[in-house]
Design a protein around this motif. Structure first.
Motif, PDB file in Angstrom:
ATOM      1  N   LEU A 172       0.885  -1.728  -0.142  1.00 11.52           N
ATOM      2  CA  LEU A 172       0.143  -0.331  -0.104  1.00 11.52           C
ATOM      3  C   LEU A 172       0.956   0.981  -0.240  1.00 11.52           C
ATOM      4  CD1 LEU A 172      -2.368   1.040  -0.027  1.00 11.52           C
ATOM      5  CD2 LEU A 172      -2.514   1.362   2.769  1.00 11.52           C
ATOM      6  N   ARG A 186       4.015   1.700  -1.357  1.00 11.26           N
ATOM      7  CA  ARG A 186       4.105   1.935  -2.278  1.00 11.26           C
ATOM      8  C   ARG A 186       3.188   2.342  -3.778  1.00 11.26           C
ATOM      9  NH1 ARG A 186       6.719  -3.300  -0.573  1.00 11.26           N
ATOM     10  NH2 ARG A 186       5.309  -4.136  -2.307  1.00 11.26           N
ATOM     11  N   ARG A 187       2.201   2.031  -3.077  1.00 13.77           N
ATOM     12  CA  ARG A 187       1.663   2.559  -4.340  1.00 13.77           C
ATOM     13  C   ARG A 187       1.383   4.129  -3.771  1.00 13.77           C
ATOM     14  NH1 ARG A 187      -3.012  -0.882  -7.299  1.00 13.77           N
ATOM     15  NH2 ARG A 187      -3.361   1.058  -7.500  1.00 13.77           N
TER      16      ARG A 187
END
Length: 115
Positions: A110, A112-113
């Motif tokens: 999450l 990284r997004r």
């Protein structure tokens, strides 16, 4: 309405298929509760800032996190204690220094997004 719990199955629906798809989308209540607890941790800007920094830098010491984020060493330590207790990060001893890394792969994905 096979996915609707028995206690709600007697209620009239507008579209049975939509109600079942919505129920399937919710999934396991325990998993939903686990994500709610994760989002509660992420709702604090300081903790979210620390998690983004840890995700980007890998194992990192408290002092380096404090310098990178502008958060005091004490506040970083307190936030890391909460995150460690929740199982989101883990501390690894490197001599006299403890370096913190992500330990929850779902939260890492999450971050990284959004990072």
């Amino acid at each position: 309405m096979h996915l609707i719990p028995r206690e709600r199955a007697q209620r009239s629906t507008i579209d049975d298929h939509q109600a079942c798809r919505a129920a399937a989308g919710i999934g396991d209540p325990a998993r939903t509760a686990a994500w709610a607890r994760r989002f509660d941790l992420l709702a604090d800007p300081g903790r979210l800032t620390l998690l983004l920094a840890i995700e980007a830098a890998g194992p990192i010491a408290v002092t380096d996190l404090a310098i990178a984020t502008g958060i005091s060493d004490t506040a970083v330590s307190q936030a890391l204690r909460v995150l460690r207790t929740a199982g989101v990060v883990e501390g690894r001893r490197d001599g006299r220094v403890v370096r913190y890394a992500m330990s929850d792969p779902e939260v890492s994905a999450l971050l990284r997004r959004i990072g």
